[in-house]
Motif scaffolding. Structure first.
Motif, mmCIF file in Angstrom:
data_model
loop_
_atom_site.group_PDB
_atom_site.id
_atom_site.type_symbol
_atom_site.label_atom_id
_atom_site.label_comp_id
_atom_site.label_asym_id
_atom_site.label_seq_id
_atom_site.Cartn_x
_atom_site.Cartn_y
_atom_site.Cartn_z
ATOM 1 N N UNK A 197 0.725 -1.230 -0.041
ATOM 2 C CA UNK A 197 0.123 -0.155 0.032
ATOM 3 C C UNK A 197 1.042 1.093 -0.200
ATOM 4 N N UNK A 198 0.911 2.104 -0.893
ATOM 5 C CA UNK A 198 1.718 3.448 -1.221
ATOM 6 C C UNK A 198 0.634 4.547 -0.865
ATOM 7 N N UNK A 199 1.128 5.242 0.216
ATOM 8 C CA UNK A 199 0.430 6.415 0.569
ATOM 9 C C UNK A 199 0.760 7.821 0.042
ATOM 10 N N UNK A 200 -0.050 8.535 -0.286
ATOM 11 C CA UNK A 200 -0.013 9.914 -0.588
ATOM 12 C C UNK A 200 -0.543 10.861 0.150
ATOM 13 N N UNK A 201 0.054 11.738 1.129
ATOM 14 C CA UNK A 201 -0.649 12.588 2.156
ATOM 15 C C UNK A 201 -0.974 13.997 1.490
ATOM 16 N N UNK A 202 -0.644 14.274 0.152
ATOM 17 C CA UNK A 202 -0.554 15.461 -0.405
ATOM 18 C C UNK A 202 -2.066 15.590 -0.909
ATOM 19 N N UNK A 203 -2.760 16.574 -1.270
ATOM 20 C CA UNK A 203 -4.126 16.795 -1.552
ATOM 21 C C UNK A 203 -4.274 16.956 -3.130
ATOM 22 N N UNK A 204 -3.388 16.161 -3.923
ATOM 23 C CA UNK A 204 -3.244 16.095 -5.423
ATOM 24 C C UNK A 204 -2.676 14.632 -5.728
ATOM 25 N N UNK A 205 -3.188 14.126 -6.928
ATOM 26 C CA UNK A 205 -2.537 13.156 -7.345
ATOM 27 C C UNK A 205 -1.240 12.976 -7.418
ATOM 28 N N UNK A 206 -0.353 12.195 -7.583
ATOM 29 C CA UNK A 206 1.181 12.058 -7.875
ATOM 30 C C UNK A 206 1.711 10.976 -8.621
ATOM 31 N N UNK A 207 2.552 11.207 -9.440
ATOM 32 C CA UNK A 207 3.519 10.238 -9.742
ATOM 33 C C UNK A 207 4.892 10.026 -9.080
ATOM 34 N N UNK A 208 5.425 9.149 -8.701
ATOM 35 C CA UNK A 208 6.490 9.336 -7.572
ATOM 36 C C UNK A 208 7.446 7.809 -7.325
ATOM 37 N N UNK A 209 8.486 8.183 -7.254
ATOM 38 C CA UNK A 209 9.399 6.945 -7.130
ATOM 39 C C UNK A 209 8.988 6.360 -5.460
ATOM 40 N N UNK A 210 9.187 5.028 -5.734
ATOM 41 C CA UNK A 210 9.026 4.244 -4.524
ATOM 42 C C UNK A 210 10.153 3.516 -4.128
ATOM 43 N N UNK A 211 10.721 3.481 -3.048
ATOM 44 C CA UNK A 211 11.905 2.651 -2.656
ATOM 45 C C UNK A 211 11.565 2.039 -1.389
ATOM 46 N N UNK A 212 11.643 0.594 -1.334
ATOM 47 C CA UNK A 212 11.092 -0.043 -0.251
ATOM 48 C C UNK A 212 11.847 -1.407 -0.486
ATOM 49 N N UNK A 213 11.947 -1.992 1.046
ATOM 50 C CA UNK A 213 12.511 -3.436 1.425
ATOM 51 C C UNK A 213 11.061 -4.210 1.556
ATOM 52 N N UNK A 214 10.879 -5.013 0.580
ATOM 53 C CA UNK A 214 9.859 -6.041 0.616
ATOM 54 C C UNK A 214 10.141 -7.162 1.501
ATOM 55 N N UNK A 215 9.571 -7.761 2.490
ATOM 56 C CA UNK A 215 9.847 -8.894 3.231
ATOM 57 C C UNK A 215 8.760 -9.949 3.260
ATOM 58 N N UNK A 216 9.262 -11.121 2.597
ATOM 59 C CA UNK A 216 8.377 -12.230 2.478
ATOM 60 C C UNK A 216 8.594 -13.230 3.749
ATOM 61 N N UNK A 217 7.791 -14.073 3.963
ATOM 62 C CA UNK A 217 8.161 -15.341 4.977
ATOM 63 C C UNK A 217 9.273 -15.930 4.409
ATOM 64 N N UNK A 218 9.881 -16.708 5.495
ATOM 65 C CA UNK A 218 11.387 -17.416 4.978
ATOM 66 C C UNK A 218 11.109 -18.572 3.980
ATOM 67 N N UNK A 219 9.825 -18.986 4.204
ATOM 68 C CA UNK A 219 9.902 -20.446 3.278
ATOM 69 C C UNK A 219 9.341 -19.949 1.781
ATOM 70 N N UNK A 220 9.182 -18.585 1.512
ATOM 71 C CA UNK A 220 9.030 -18.053 0.213
ATOM 72 C C UNK A 220 10.373 -17.781 -0.296
ATOM 73 N N UNK A 221 10.946 -18.462 -1.268
ATOM 74 C CA UNK A 221 12.270 -18.015 -1.603
ATOM 75 C C UNK A 221 11.957 -17.242 -2.907
ATOM 76 N N UNK A 222 13.293 -16.302 -3.009
ATOM 77 C CA UNK A 222 12.936 -15.405 -4.232
ATOM 78 C C UNK A 222 14.502 -15.094 -4.599
ATOM 79 N N UNK A 223 14.603 -14.549 -5.643
ATOM 80 C CA UNK A 223 15.883 -13.829 -6.453
ATOM 81 C C UNK A 223 15.357 -12.672 -7.190
ATOM 82 N N UNK A 224 14.145 -12.587 -7.334
ATOM 83 C CA UNK A 224 13.557 -11.205 -7.915
ATOM 84 C C UNK A 224 11.968 -11.057 -7.602
ATOM 85 N N UNK A 225 11.298 -10.140 -8.046
ATOM 86 C CA UNK A 225 9.958 -10.028 -7.913
ATOM 87 C C UNK A 225 9.161 -9.628 -9.133
#
Length: 697
Positions: free
Chosen positions: A232-260
């Protein structure tokens, strides 16, 4: 006189006496001596008198009330025939001044920044810049995140954490007396300020997290597979925006990944950049037990989120992928070369001297020698910049160039090197030392996919004393004016400075901004945005914008300055005002079409200052959709400065202002049921009831 604001509002105003706010300070108990002081003050006031009310100010900084004043006033009245000496307060003075003022008082508009009769002390904008940066972080967190999210959570049923929010504001406000926030006190004062900033920020962070948790708990998610999460990506500003999102996604250990994979809720795949993955842990707090730290598989990702709803959120699906086959990179507008980065708006190339050449594709313009670092001596104090008589200006040359974080979502150009600077001033303070010291500097210049903004993160390791470091952006735009963001306003200032010979304080080349400085000719322009860097200068040569990054001085006040007559405070040494050590500065550049208002620079500045926040969810019940807007402001030029619960009643306050110099109309769209709408005041009282339908016109 009458002071008229930019919107035409008029305010009854009073000139301070020539002696400042202490023309009757420290009055002697000896009536004859006190009379001489009072007589001199009255003669000064009568020379400019426009009412029958004369203001005698018995006090100054850090002084106690004088207990003999009632008796002294009674005795002084025996010395004057046509004047009555009366002890009172400022409210009484203003009331009587209004009643007895002459008709047709002089009407004044604009800023009061003249040092002709009294010092303005405007170099405090850059004293102890770390204080300004910390203050901005706290203010923007409270204004843009804490109050809006707490208010939205309150609308959804959560108790409004009024006491916590006010506690955070109080710690911040305790850092804003003029000698504190201006950075012109002794070192100990500013050490204690940093602790209060931390307290304010910690409380604000906790309130914000709880509010966002409450909102996200009500979002219905029922379509995720085992190897998927909802972001869920939040925008607190009173107008819609396009913006870069940089985040660390955390999956349960049993879900292996090398990309998403990143998908919209409609199932469309979004280009993204994988910046790393591996094993991490997360903290799980339990109400009746100690915290747990389960291991997780993480992926660090960066992508441009399109059309994040106004004062709301959008949801993206993050799918874990664990495949051996080579992943085909997404094709976006990001391009890189050995010494350049590029997106759909700009191409930025590093020159051999470390400066940048920026191609503005929208306007077909080229800006050269950008991000040029210039250092000069400073023989001033915390109040006033004052160059040494025989100054030596040093232009930095950075010769290390590299590219980093190359991918479909972003790219970073790095220029770095060492500035060789004088260690300080010579003992007579008239020139800089011959001895030099190395000061490492690094600038990271970043472009995001389909985002019209060039971001700079500059790190400077200050190892020298008594100097001023600025970063310059030559514009070559022909105009006589510069625009600077102020408080609820954008101020138009003349680039040409007045002759200040004979003034108490010489005219400053620098001025204040609250977030951006813009030079334009009506057809195209350049805006410099910043985070907590309130001082700028316009150098007429090529109309260059110079943003002050750091000013190092070692004295609270001195009486031997070129730019100011006399002391502005006590002559105490302040070694920590030299600001030694490593500092990080954040600023951004937006070359644009039209003027600042047409290019929506005010809104883009606020967007730049508001870091996007996210929450990760699994399938859960709820009554909110996975994409929602609570409040949207429609209308050119308009801004919302506050979304908060009313301090006195169960009502929501939405504060709208227009920073442009033209009238504007707009509409506020609300994503929740309302009962009544009122026109309010800044003190949050209200009277006039407004009609409404789908919004407020």
């Amino acid at each position: 006189f009458i002071w008229q604001g930019p919107d035409g509002t008029e305010l009854f105003a009073v000139h301070l006496p020539k002696a400042g706010y202490g023309n009757a300070v420290s009055l002697s108990e000896d009536v004859d001596q006190a009379y001489k002081q009072i007589k001199g003050a009255i003669d000064d006031l009568l020379s400019r008198e426009t009412s029958k009310s004369l203001l005698l100010l018995n006090g100054s900084d850090h002084l106690y009330a004088q207990l003999h004043i009632p008796h002294l006033a009674k005795e002084l009245n025996k010395y004057f025939k046509d004047i009555e000496i009366k002890q009172g307060n400022l409210a009484e003075y203003i009331d009587y001044a209004k009643k007895t003022a002459k008709p047709n008082l002089n009407k004044v508009t604009g800023e009061f920044r003249s040092g002709k009769d009294a010092p303005i002390l405007q170099s405090v904008y850059s004293s102890r810049m770390y204080i300004k940066q910390a203050n901005e972080r706290c203010e923007k967190q409270l204004e843009n995140w804490v109050e809006p999210t707490a208010s939205l959570a309150w609308l959804l049923g959560r108790d409004y954490p009024e006491n916590l929010i006010w506690t955070s504001w109080r710690w911040l406000l305790k850092n804003q007396p003029h000698d504190s926030i201006c950075g012109c006190s002794i070192d100990q004062v500013h050490k204690e300020m940093l602790t209060r900033f931390d307290w304010s920020g910690q409380i604000a962070q906790e309130v914000m997290n709880k509010s966002l948790d409450y909102i996200t708990e009500k979002i219905k998610i029922d379509y995720l597979k085992k190897d998927e999460l909802a972001l869920v990506v939040f925008n607190p500003l009173p107008y819609p925006i396009d913006e870069n999102v940089e985040v660390r996604i955390k999956f349960p250990k049993e879900i292996n990944l090398n990309r998403v994979k990143i998908l919209t809720i409609e199932g469309d795949e979004i280009p993204y950049q994988l910046k790393g993955y591996g094993l991490d842990y997360k903290i799980v707090f339990r109400p009746f037990g100690g915290p747990q730290f389960p291991e997780v598989n993480y992926a660090d990702i960066s992508f441009t989120a399109k059309d994040i709803p106004a004062c709301g959120y959008n949801t993206f699906i993050i799918k874990a992928i664990n495949e051996v086959k080579i992943f085909k990179e997404y094709d976006t507008d990001i391009r890189v070369g050995r010494d350049y980065i590029e997106n759909k708006y700009y191409k930025i190339s590093a020159e051999t001297n470390g400066t940048l050449t920026i191609v503005d594709k929208l306007n077909d313009k080229i800006f050269k020698n950008c991000n040029r670092f210039v250092d000069s001596g400073d023989a001033g104090d915390e109040y006033t910049y004052s160059p040494p008589l025989n100054d030596k200006i040093i232009v930095c040359r950075l010769d290390n160039i590299s590219i980093q974080d190359i991918g479909p979502a972003e790219a970073t150009l790095i220029v770095s090197g060492k500035m060789i600077l004088p260690v300080g001033l010579k003992p007579d303070r008239k020139s800089r030392e011959d001895k030099k010291v190395e000061c490492p500097v690094e600038s990271k210049i970043k472009l995001f996919s389909e985002v019209q903004r060039i971001e700079f993160k500059t790190t400077f390791d200050n190892q020298c004393h008594d100097h001023c470091l600025k970063v310059e952006f030559p514009t070559n735009i022909k105009t006589d004016y510069v625009y600077a963001e102020g408080h609820f306003d954008v101020i138009k200032r003349s680039i040409k400075l007045p002759d200040s010979e004979g003034w108490v304080e010489k005219v400053y080349k620098t001025a204040h901004n609250s977030g951006f400085v813009d030079i334009n000719n009506g057809k195209h322009g350049m805006a410099i945005l910043n985070k907590g860097l309130p001082e700028y200068e316009i150098i007429p040569d090529n109309n260059t914008v110079a943003l002050t990054l750091l000013r190092s001085v070692g004295w609270l006040s001195r009486g031997d300055l070129e730019y100011r007559k006399g002391n502005a405070g006590p002559s105490f040494p302040t070694p920590e005002a030299q600001c030694l050590g490593e500092y990080i500065f954040y600023y951004a550049l937006i070359p644009h079409q039209g003027g600042w208002d047409d290019a929506r620079i005010s809104q883009k500045t606020r967007q730049y200052k508001t870091k996007i926040l996210t929450k990760q969810l699994k399938n859960q019940p709820g009554n909110l959709s996975d994409k929602y807007s609570f409040i949207e402001l429609e209308g050119d030029y308009l801004e919302i400065s506050a979304i908060k619960k009313n301090e006195f009643e169960d009502k929501l306050v939405v504060r709208v202002y227009n920073p442009a110099d033209r009238e504007a109309t707009g509409k506020i769209k609300l994503g929740f049921d309302i009962h009544k709408v009122y026109l309010g005041r800044l003190d949050e009282s209200y009277e006039e009831k407004l009609p409404y339908d789908d919004g407020v016109k």
